[in-house]
Design an enzyme around this catalytic site. Structure first.
Site, PDB file in Angstrom:
ATOM      1  N   ARG A 102       0.781  -1.133   0.038  1.00  0.00           N
ATOM      2  CA  ARG A 102      -0.134  -0.167   0.083  1.00  0.00           C
ATOM      3  C   ARG A 102       0.916   1.201   0.069  1.00  0.00           C
ATOM      4  O   ARG A 102       1.567   1.583   1.109  1.00  0.00           O
ATOM      5  CB  ARG A 102      -0.940   0.030   1.223  1.00  0.00           C
ATOM      6  CG  ARG A 102      -1.660   1.293   1.394  1.00  0.00           C
ATOM      7  CD  ARG A 102      -2.919   1.280   2.212  1.00  0.00           C
ATOM      8  NE  ARG A 102      -4.137   0.559   1.670  1.00  0.00           N
ATOM      9  CZ  ARG A 102      -5.379   0.779   1.997  1.00  0.00           C
ATOM     10  NH1 ARG A 102      -5.697   1.263   2.909  1.00  0.00           N
ATOM     11  NH2 ARG A 102      -6.226   0.084   1.097  1.00  0.00           N
ATOM     12  N   HIS A 129      -6.628   1.266  -7.419  1.00  0.00           N
ATOM     13  CA  HIS A 129      -6.999   0.377  -6.283  1.00  0.00           C
ATOM     14  C   HIS A 129      -7.421  -0.939  -6.960  1.00  0.00           C
ATOM     15  O   HIS A 129      -8.660  -1.315  -6.803  1.00  0.00           O
ATOM     16  CB  HIS A 129      -7.915   1.083  -5.198  1.00  0.00           C
ATOM     17  CG  HIS A 129      -7.850   0.321  -3.991  1.00  0.00           C
ATOM     18  ND1 HIS A 129      -7.347  -0.936  -3.608  1.00  0.00           N
ATOM     19  CD2 HIS A 129      -8.813   0.733  -2.918  1.00  0.00           C
ATOM     20  CE1 HIS A 129      -7.737  -1.117  -2.279  1.00  0.00           C
ATOM     21  NE2 HIS A 129      -8.260  -0.265  -1.775  1.00  0.00           N
ATOM     22  N   GLN A 132      -9.402  -3.616  -5.001  1.00  0.00           N
ATOM     23  CA  GLN A 132     -10.783  -3.312  -4.566  1.00  0.00           C
ATOM     24  C   GLN A 132     -11.665  -3.440  -5.814  1.00  0.00           C
ATOM     25  O   GLN A 132     -12.905  -4.068  -5.658  1.00  0.00           O
ATOM     26  CB  GLN A 132     -10.846  -1.678  -3.998  1.00  0.00           C
ATOM     27  CG  GLN A 132     -12.174  -1.314  -3.456  1.00  0.00           C
ATOM     28  CD  GLN A 132     -12.708  -2.068  -2.385  1.00  0.00           C
ATOM     29  OE1 GLN A 132     -12.034  -2.113  -1.465  1.00  0.00           O
ATOM     30  NE2 GLN A 132     -13.859  -2.781  -2.290  1.00  0.00           N
ATOM     31  N   ASP A 221     -17.140   6.826  -3.060  1.00  0.00           N
ATOM     32  CA  ASP A 221     -15.930   6.782  -2.553  1.00  0.00           C
ATOM     33  C   ASP A 221     -15.784   8.101  -1.583  1.00  0.00           C
ATOM     34  O   ASP A 221     -16.334   9.136  -2.027  1.00  0.00           O
ATOM     35  CB  ASP A 221     -14.810   6.538  -3.185  1.00  0.00           C
ATOM     36  CG  ASP A 221     -13.303   6.350  -2.365  1.00  0.00           C
ATOM     37  OD1 ASP A 221     -13.649   5.983  -1.369  1.00  0.00           O
ATOM     38  OD2 ASP A 221     -12.226   6.283  -2.930  1.00  0.00           O
ATOM     39  N   CYS A 261     -16.257   1.256  -1.114  1.00  0.00           N
ATOM     40  CA  CYS A 261     -15.029   0.584  -0.867  1.00  0.00           C
ATOM     41  C   CYS A 261     -14.782   0.513   0.698  1.00  0.00           C
ATOM     42  O   CYS A 261     -14.376  -0.400   1.189  1.00  0.00           O
ATOM     43  CB  CYS A 261     -13.868   0.910  -1.534  1.00  0.00           C
ATOM     44  SG  CYS A 261     -13.287   2.480  -1.242  1.00  0.00           S
ATOM     45  N   ARG A 289     -13.556  -8.458  -0.531  1.00  0.00           N
ATOM     46  CA  ARG A 289     -12.003  -8.462  -0.435  1.00  0.00           C
ATOM     47  C   ARG A 289     -11.258  -9.734  -0.377  1.00  0.00           C
ATOM     48  O   ARG A 289     -10.161 -10.142  -1.019  1.00  0.00           O
ATOM     49  CB  ARG A 289     -11.675  -7.263   0.490  1.00  0.00           C
ATOM     50  CG  ARG A 289     -11.906  -5.839   0.009  1.00  0.00           C
ATOM     51  CD  ARG A 289     -11.156  -5.290  -1.093  1.00  0.00           C
ATOM     52  NE  ARG A 289      -9.749  -5.085  -1.042  1.00  0.00           N
ATOM     53  CZ  ARG A 289      -9.236  -4.362  -0.680  1.00  0.00           C
ATOM     54  NH1 ARG A 289      -9.874  -3.307  -0.174  1.00  0.00           N
ATOM     55  NH2 ARG A 289      -7.785  -4.212  -0.363  1.00  0.00           N
TER      56      ARG A 289
HETATM   57  N1  NVA Z   1      -9.811   6.618  -2.259  1.00  0.00           N
HETATM   58  C1  NVA Z   1      -9.623   6.253  -0.925  1.00  0.00           C
HETATM   59  C2  NVA Z   1      -9.788   4.773  -0.801  1.00  0.00           C
HETATM   60  C3  NVA Z   1      -9.542   4.139   0.404  1.00  0.00           C
HETATM   61  C4  NVA Z   1      -9.676   2.668   0.653  1.00  0.00           C
HETATM   62  C5  NVA Z   1      -8.255   6.522  -0.497  1.00  0.00           C
HETATM   63  O1  NVA Z   1      -7.125   6.358  -1.209  1.00  0.00           O
HETATM   64  O2  NVA Z   1      -8.059   6.854   0.794  1.00  0.00           O
HETATM   65  N1   CP Z   2     -11.321  -0.415   1.081  1.00  0.00           N
HETATM   66  C1   CP Z   2      -9.950  -0.137   1.614  1.00  0.00           C
HETATM   67  O1   CP Z   2      -9.161  -0.465   0.990  1.00  0.00           O
HETATM   68  O2   CP Z   2     -10.049  -0.247   2.856  1.00  0.00           O
HETATM   69  P1   CP Z   2      -8.838  -0.106   3.952  1.00  0.00           P
HETATM   70  O3   CP Z   2      -8.231   1.395   3.672  1.00  0.00           O
HETATM   71  O4   CP Z   2      -9.431  -0.393   5.290  1.00  0.00           O
HETATM   72  O5   CP Z   2      -7.810  -1.186   3.859  1.00  0.00           O
END
Ligand code: NVA
Ligand code: CP
Length: 304
Positions: A102, A129, A132, A221, A261, A289
């Site tokens: 990540r 992502h 997801q 989102d 998500c 997931r």
């Molecule tokens: N667009 C959001 C997704 C979180 C799972 C982010 O990048 O924070």
């Molecule tokens: N949807 C998602 O990626 O959630 P987290 O940020 O909790 O991993």
């Protein structure tokens, strides 16, 4: 050749196979059948940003595949003190069979993947992502039986990782895609162009009125992704009017699904009534997931 998953385009030739494998793995586990396809394998998970779902679903998913997962917070490993991504990738590849990352940036993601000698799976970066969106397509397929020809509408931040991966995912799956967002947050044109290459209809608009008409799936989102916190106040003003409401859901097909998500911020990108309402599948999505990532890990490991 080792295989990475960084963009949805990395699964353009076998997306439906991965989804079907994930659905199978889910079914088998629910029937208490063992699915130890990665017995003895280890997944290293590097996190530069917070996570609930990604961390837990990868870790538990790996256990259900008979393997083991290591949680590596950037601040606890030497990368946080300046060890290069290149050396981190080369060293981790000597210990683990797969890396989940990540990342703060897509640049860092690509760099890690370039130097790692084991498959790298994105757990999100600033551009995409993919885990997801593969999950979301699996969830849609479970509920709608097939993906092709559906009308997918995403309302909110059109320039974030989810919007970009949705565009590509819709293209690969053959679903028309509507992105509804203030002009300033329209998607990076690269993703719109790539999506159109699959022959789907792509609409990008800032007009919320009627945007959900005939939708089969409505998704949103957060308006403030991780890394955007400094612009929070400004964004909350600019996205006003883009909240997914029950009125908007009523304009869609009566059996339209609502996806998010998560994490969700109720009253901003969606009302709690919609998110916890009868058309919402957000908790199936969160569960999936794990199954989808099991399908993804097994598929990526086949390249080794
Ligand atoms: N667009 C959001 C997704 C979180 C799972 C982010 O990048 O924070
Ligand atoms: N949807 C998602 O990626 O959630 P987290 O940020 O909790 O991993």
């Amino acid at each position: 050749m080792k295989r990475d998953l960084i963009s949805m385009l990395d699964v353009k030739d076998d997306l439906e196979n991965i989804i079907d494998l994930s659905i199978q793995l889910k079914k088998k586990n629910k029937q208490d059948e063992k699915t130890h396809l990665l017995a003895g394998r280890t997944l290293g998970m590097i996190f530069e940003k917070s996570s609930t779902r990604t961390r837990v679903s990868f870790e538990v998913g790996m256990e259900k595949l008979g393997g083991h997962a290591l949680f590596l917070s950037k601040n606890d490993i030497q990368m946080g003190r300046g060890e290069t991504i290149e050396d981190t990738a080369l060293v981790l590849s000597r210990y683990v069979d797969l890396i989940m990352y990540r990342a703060m940036s897509n640049k860092a993601m690509n760099e890690l993947a370039r130097f790692a000698t084991v498959p790298v799976i994105s757990g999100l970066d600033d551009k995409e992502h993919p885990c997801q969106v593969i999950t979301d397509l699996m969830t849609i397929k479970e509920h709608k039986k097939s993906l092709k020809g559906l009308r997918f509408v995403y309302i909110g931040d059109g320039r974030n990782n989810m919007s970009h991966s949705y565009l590509l995912g819709c293209g690969i799956a053959g679903m028309d895609c509507v992105i509804v967002s203030p002009k300033k947050y329209w998607p990076d044109p690269y993703y719109v162009d790539e999506a159109k290459k699959f022959g789907i209809q792509v609409t990008v608009t800032d007009s919320v009125v009627e945007s959900t008409k005939d939708a089969d799936v409505i998704a949103t989102d957060t308006w403030v992704s991780m890394g955007d916190e400094a612009q929070k106040e400004q964004r909350l003003k600019e996205f006003k009017g883009f909240t997914v409401t029950e009125d908007m859901m009523k304009k869609a097909h009566p059996d339209a699904l609502f996806l998010h998500c998560l994490p969700a911020y109720y009253g901003y990108e969606v009302t709690k009534e919609v998110a916890h309402g009868p058309q919402s599948v957000i908790f199936d999505e969160a569960e999936n997931r794990m199954w989808a990532q099991m399908g993804i890990m097994v598929t990526m490991m086949e390249s080794m």
